[in-house]
Scaffold this motif. Structure first.
Motif, PDB file in Angstrom:
ATOM      1  N   VAL A  37       0.854  -1.194   0.000  1.00 25.16           N
ATOM      2  CA  VAL A  37       0.000   0.000   0.000  1.00 25.16           C
ATOM      3  C   VAL A  37       0.889   1.243   0.000  1.00 25.16           C
ATOM      4  O   VAL A  37       1.502   1.593   0.999  1.00 25.16           O
ATOM      5  CB  VAL A  37      -0.964  -0.014   1.206  1.00 25.16           C
ATOM      6  CG1 VAL A  37      -1.767   1.288   1.260  1.00 25.16           C
ATOM      7  CG2 VAL A  37      -1.906  -1.214   1.122  1.00 25.16           C
ATOM      8  N   LYS A  39       0.069   4.422  -0.747  1.00 23.90           N
ATOM      9  CA  LYS A  39      -0.580   5.736  -0.578  1.00 23.90           C
ATOM     10  C   LYS A  39       0.321   6.679   0.217  1.00 23.90           C
ATOM     11  O   LYS A  39       0.953   6.242   1.181  1.00 23.90           O
ATOM     12  CB  LYS A  39      -1.930   5.579   0.125  1.00 23.90           C
ATOM     13  CG  LYS A  39      -1.829   5.045   1.547  1.00 23.90           C
ATOM     14  CD  LYS A  39      -3.214   4.749   2.128  1.00 23.90           C
ATOM     15  CE  LYS A  39      -3.107   4.435   3.611  1.00 23.90           C
ATOM     16  NZ  LYS A  39      -4.325   3.785   4.131  1.00 23.90           N
ATOM     17  N   ASN A  60      -5.333   4.644  -2.348  1.00 21.58           N
ATOM     18  CA  ASN A  60      -6.698   4.913  -1.886  1.00 21.58           C
ATOM     19  C   ASN A  60      -7.286   6.204  -2.439  1.00 21.58           C
ATOM     20  O   ASN A  60      -8.430   6.515  -2.154  1.00 21.58           O
ATOM     21  CB  ASN A  60      -6.766   4.903  -0.355  1.00 21.58           C
ATOM     22  CG  ASN A  60      -6.039   6.064   0.267  1.00 21.58           C
ATOM     23  OD1 ASN A  60      -5.161   6.658  -0.368  1.00 21.58           O
ATOM     24  ND2 ASN A  60      -6.388   6.399   1.491  1.00 21.58           N
ATOM     25  N   ILE A  81      -8.119   0.787  -3.202  1.00 18.10           N
ATOM     26  CA  ILE A  81      -8.566   0.296  -1.893  1.00 18.10           C
ATOM     27  C   ILE A  81      -9.322   1.361  -1.097  1.00 18.10           C
ATOM     28  O   ILE A  81      -9.737   1.102   0.030  1.00 18.10           O
ATOM     29  CB  ILE A  81      -7.371  -0.236  -1.061  1.00 18.10           C
ATOM     30  CG1 ILE A  81      -6.375   0.882  -0.761  1.00 18.10           C
ATOM     31  CG2 ILE A  81      -6.676  -1.396  -1.780  1.00 18.10           C
ATOM     32  CD1 ILE A  81      -5.260   0.467   0.211  1.00 18.10           C
ATOM     33  N   MET A 163     -14.030  -7.605   0.908  1.00 20.10           N
ATOM     34  CA  MET A 163     -12.919  -6.883   1.528  1.00 20.10           C
ATOM     35  C   MET A 163     -13.385  -6.295   2.851  1.00 20.10           C
ATOM     36  O   MET A 163     -14.560  -5.938   2.995  1.00 20.10           O
ATOM     37  CB  MET A 163     -12.481  -5.768   0.578  1.00 20.10           C
ATOM     38  CG  MET A 163     -11.383  -4.862   1.099  1.00 20.10           C
ATOM     39  SD  MET A 163     -11.997  -3.462   2.055  1.00 20.10           S
ATOM     40  CE  MET A 163     -10.848  -2.197   1.528  1.00 20.10           C
ATOM     41  N   VAL A 165     -11.869  -3.693   6.304  1.00 19.07           N
ATOM     42  CA  VAL A 165     -10.851  -3.034   7.129  1.00 19.07           C
ATOM     43  C   VAL A 165     -11.277  -3.316   8.566  1.00 19.07           C
ATOM     44  O   VAL A 165     -12.289  -2.801   9.034  1.00 19.07           O
ATOM     45  CB  VAL A 165     -10.812  -1.508   6.873  1.00 19.07           C
ATOM     46  CG1 VAL A 165      -9.772  -0.846   7.782  1.00 19.07           C
ATOM     47  CG2 VAL A 165     -10.513  -1.216   5.404  1.00 19.07           C
ATOM     48  N   MET A 206      -3.977  -5.931   7.498  1.00 20.44           N
ATOM     49  CA  MET A 206      -3.090  -4.797   7.254  1.00 20.44           C
ATOM     50  C   MET A 206      -1.853  -4.988   8.130  1.00 20.44           C
ATOM     51  O   MET A 206      -1.672  -6.047   8.716  1.00 20.44           O
ATOM     52  CB  MET A 206      -3.834  -3.482   7.574  1.00 20.44           C
ATOM     53  CG  MET A 206      -5.125  -3.420   6.788  1.00 20.44           C
ATOM     54  SD  MET A 206      -6.343  -2.122   7.127  1.00 20.44           S
ATOM     55  CE  MET A 206      -5.454  -0.739   7.751  1.00 20.44           C
ATOM     56  N   THR A 207      -1.021  -3.960   8.229  1.00 18.64           N
ATOM     57  CA  THR A 207       0.239  -4.134   8.957  1.00 18.64           C
ATOM     58  C   THR A 207       0.055  -4.784  10.335  1.00 18.64           C
ATOM     59  O   THR A 207       0.792  -5.702  10.688  1.00 18.64           O
ATOM     60  CB  THR A 207       0.945  -2.767   9.111  1.00 18.64           C
ATOM     61  OG1 THR A 207       1.269  -2.302   7.802  1.00 18.64           O
ATOM     62  CG2 THR A 207       2.225  -2.898   9.942  1.00 18.64           C
ATOM     63  N   ARG A 222      -3.155  -6.225   2.568  1.00 23.43           N
ATOM     64  CA  ARG A 222      -2.800  -4.863   2.166  1.00 23.43           C
ATOM     65  C   ARG A 222      -1.881  -4.261   3.217  1.00 23.43           C
ATOM     66  O   ARG A 222      -2.332  -3.867   4.285  1.00 23.43           O
ATOM     67  CB  ARG A 222      -4.074  -4.021   2.025  1.00 23.43           C
ATOM     68  CG  ARG A 222      -5.193  -4.705   1.208  1.00 23.43           C
ATOM     69  CD  ARG A 222      -6.450  -3.842   1.204  1.00 23.43           C
ATOM     70  NE  ARG A 222      -6.876  -3.467   2.548  1.00 23.43           N
ATOM     71  CZ  ARG A 222      -7.771  -4.134   3.270  1.00 23.43           C
ATOM     72  NH1 ARG A 222      -8.386  -5.200   2.790  1.00 23.43           N
ATOM     73  NH2 ARG A 222      -8.078  -3.722   4.486  1.00 23.43           N
ATOM     74  N   GLY A 224       0.886  -1.426   4.277  1.00 24.59           N
ATOM     75  CA  GLY A 224       1.510  -0.141   3.975  1.00 24.59           C
ATOM     76  C   GLY A 224       2.684   0.140   4.894  1.00 24.59           C
ATOM     77  O   GLY A 224       3.854  -0.014   4.525  1.00 24.59           O
ATOM     78  N   THR A 225       2.383   0.519   6.128  1.00 27.68           N
ATOM     79  CA  THR A 225       3.407   0.872   7.111  1.00 27.68           C
ATOM     80  C   THR A 225       4.465  -0.219   7.268  1.00 27.68           C
ATOM     81  O   THR A 225       5.653   0.086   7.396  1.00 27.68           O
ATOM     82  CB  THR A 225       2.734   1.117   8.485  1.00 27.68           C
ATOM     83  OG1 THR A 225       1.561   1.912   8.280  1.00 27.68           O
ATOM     84  CG2 THR A 225       3.675   1.828   9.435  1.00 27.68           C
TER      85      THR A 225
END
Ligand SMILES: *Cc1c(COP(=O)(O)O)cnc(C)c1O
Length: 237
Positions: A37, A39, A60, A81, A163, A165, A206-207, A222, A224-225
């Motif tokens: 990710v 973004k 995103n 996303i 999906m 979150v 996520m992370t 997904r 990112g961090t």
């Protein structure tokens, strides 16, 4: 943004953790796709991830996606996303491999309409607010079957899965129940044998919680961090 070696190291570490999570539950790691990710991250960060073989990237914001695509000519797999307004669809349709964040039949209809004009079929996931959080986008779990049935009748759009979150938490174990509910929801919908519907994608994790998500059946995570380091948000102009 992290320096090159840090990004590369983070990608191998996340990949190893995904493989280990698969190992714990007898899954084949090939069933899980890691999406970086990117973004808020600059194009250089994306290039550094590409240098270690990453081709799946998640964004995103439609305009940010457009700007990054203008600078990167390599054929990456871009994933949308983030929440989408119909007036921004032009930046996304035909320019992404998957839209993860479809949260209404109205949006699906707009996607189908624009896809028809472009003579393509767009793959989507339905976003589910599995924990019923006030602040989150997504369909309520009990709305999903009806939405799938309506979207299944449209041409030029294909529902590939779900999906979510999950809630923010320091203790990823707390999200296991939500990931499990997501998997069950997908199994339930598939068992209804709705025409044109055979979902096999679950985008979750996520992370902070992707290992738990993988243990519970995620096919797309997904992160990112965990790959690029912390994001710095500049105020909007
Ligand atoms: C930002 C974002 C992610 C990645 O979050 P991290 O915690 O940084 O891994 C994943 N999914 C969505 C929908 C996001 O907006």
């Amino acid at each position: 943004m992290q320096e090159t070696r840090a990004i590369q190291k983070a990608i191998s570490e996340v990949s190893e953790r995904i493989a280990a999570a698969c190992g714990r539950v007898g899954r084949n790691p090939d069933e899980v796709t890691l999406i970086a990710v990117s973004k808020t991250m600059p194009v250089e960060a994306i290039r550094e991830a590409m240098a270690c073989g990453m081709i799946e990237f998640g964004e995103n914001r439609p305009q940010e996606l457009r700007d990054k695509q203008a600078e990167i000519s390599e054929p990456l797999h871009w994933h949308m996303i983030g929440s989408l307004q119909t007036n921004k669809l032009k930046y996304v349709i035909g320019k992404t491999v998957l839209i993860h964040s479809v949260d209404s039949v109205t949006l699906a209809k707009a996607i189908a309409e624009m896809s028809e004009k472009k003579e393509i079929v767009t793959d989507i996931l339905l976003e589910v607010n599995i924990a019923g959080e006030e602040s989150k986008h997504g369909l309520a779990p009990e709305q999903v079957v009806q939405a799938v049935q309506e979207i299944a009748r449209l041409s030029h759009i294909r529902v590939r899965g779900l999906m979510t979150v999950a809630p923010y938490t320091e203790d990823a174990e707390k999200n296991r129940i939500y990931f499990r509910k997501m998997k069950q929801l997908m199994v339930d919908i598939n068992s209804k044998n709705i025409d044109n519907i055979d979902m096999d994608m679950l985008s979750m994790g996520m992370t902070g919680d992707y290992e738990i998500a993988v243990e519970e059946g995620a096919t797309l995570v997904r992160v990112g961090t965990g790959i690029f380091g912390h994001r710095v948000y500049l105020p909007k102009e």
